[in-house]
Design a protein around this motif. Structure first.
Motif, PDB file in Angstrom:
ATOM      1  N   UNK B  32       0.862  -1.180   0.000  1.00  0.00           N
ATOM      2  CA  UNK B  32       0.000   0.000   0.000  1.00  0.00           C
ATOM      3  C   UNK B  32       0.899   1.231   0.000  1.00  0.00           C
ATOM      4  N   UNK B  33       0.308   2.407  -0.173  1.00  0.00           N
ATOM      5  CA  UNK B  33       1.052   3.645  -0.358  1.00  0.00           C
ATOM      6  C   UNK B  33       2.159   3.847   0.659  1.00  0.00           C
ATOM      7  N   UNK B  34       1.908   3.431   1.895  1.00  0.00           N
ATOM      8  CA  UNK B  34       2.883   3.643   2.963  1.00  0.00           C
ATOM      9  C   UNK B  34       4.017   2.620   2.962  1.00  0.00           C
ATOM     10  N   UNK B  35       3.947   1.664   2.035  1.00  0.00           N
ATOM     11  CA  UNK B  35       4.998   0.662   1.981  1.00  0.00           C
ATOM     12  C   UNK B  35       4.662  -0.612   2.737  1.00  0.00           C
ATOM     13  N   UNK B  36       3.529  -0.652   3.400  1.00  0.00           N
ATOM     14  CA  UNK B  36       3.132  -1.850   4.132  1.00  0.00           C
ATOM     15  C   UNK B  36       2.737  -2.965   3.170  1.00  0.00           C
ATOM     16  N   UNK B  37       3.075  -4.196   3.514  1.00  0.00           N
ATOM     17  CA  UNK B  37       2.624  -5.334   2.716  1.00  0.00           C
ATOM     18  C   UNK B  37       1.108  -5.461   2.799  1.00  0.00           C
ATOM     19  N   UNK B  38       0.496  -5.792   1.692  1.00  0.00           N
ATOM     20  CA  UNK B  38      -0.960  -5.848   1.626  1.00  0.00           C
ATOM     21  C   UNK B  38      -1.417  -7.193   1.055  1.00  0.00           C
TER      22      UNK B  38
END
Lengths: 132, 132
Positions: B32-38
């Motif tokens: 996701x935009x923040x770099x978190x795995x989705x």
DNA sequence: CTTGACATTGGAGCCACTACAGGGTTTAGG
DNA sequence: CCTAAACCCTGTAGTGGCTCCAATGTCAAG
């Protein structure tokens, strides 16, 4: 008996036995004149308990303590912590059985072919996911 | 869902999931935009198979291969080696059941105390064996 | 605008072995 | 006696599969 025979009878390696000894988890056995470790029959039973506990994935230290106390008939001295650990492992094993049933379903056709050694044919249609 | 939720649902740690990914055993998820795995729902089932196979102590690489092929419905491509490995693990599990019965006997009275959660009487000695 | 729970990375550490190097001993056969 | 294989010894290094940690970023609630 020598270390190799002991290892064979327990289904573990000589390396594992020496490793346990270095860690002080096994009473150092007598040595014969040539320096070889010399084990008595009693070691088999004692170690079999240790090995069994390890198969339950009890940490080595705990497994050793427990099997050592039990071998001496001093089970009353087993700590609450240790007893709790065993109770846990038993429940865990029960959970694993359930999990195995789940695996059985997912691997059913694989499993069937495994017994007969035949080539697989069927397709699973669950969780179809293409990467990209 | 994020990595923490996925981990919780599988009963493993986020660290394990990242570790699998680093090893290239898991398809890298979208970010996701923040770099978190989705992750998507499908990942749960796919990983559950992997986790189950690991609980059978199948080596990580094999477990990953197998669960990946199965997830894509390409079980026919599972190698003979892999199929043999599973068959082995199944037999091993059967053997462990027997072993558990052996442990049951040796730990019988401990087991009794485990249920009731009784307190221990003494401290554990450092495993030094003495018959006297 | 801080607090706290969650996420990111890279790297170190841990457990229980396992493999290996470099040797010694025993045993079977020639 | 000699050799070769199969066993044993010690010590150290390497492995698998995580787990923990530090340093930092993100975001929702108060």
């Amino acid at each position: 008996m020598r270390i190799g025979e002991l290892a064979d009878r327990l289904g573990i390696t000589t390396g594992a036995i020496r490793f346990y000894e270095r860690r002080g988890l096994l009473v150092s056995p007598a040595r014969s004149g040539n320096g070889y470790r010399d084990y008595g029959e009693d070691c088999v039973e004692r170690l079999r308990l240790l090995v069994g506990l390890r198969h339950l994935d009890l940490p080595l230290g705990q497994a050793a303590q427990l099997s050592s106390l039990c071998a001496e008939g001093r089970c009353d001295e087993v700590s609450a912590e240790l007893r709790a650990a065993i109770a846990n492992k038993r429940r865990e094993l029960a959970r694993r059985m359930d999990e195995l049933r789940y695996l059985d379903r997912r691997l059913a056709h694989l499993g069937g072919q495994l017994e007969t050694g035949e080539a697989p044919r069927t397709l699973i249609t669950t969780g179809k996911e293409e990467h990209g």
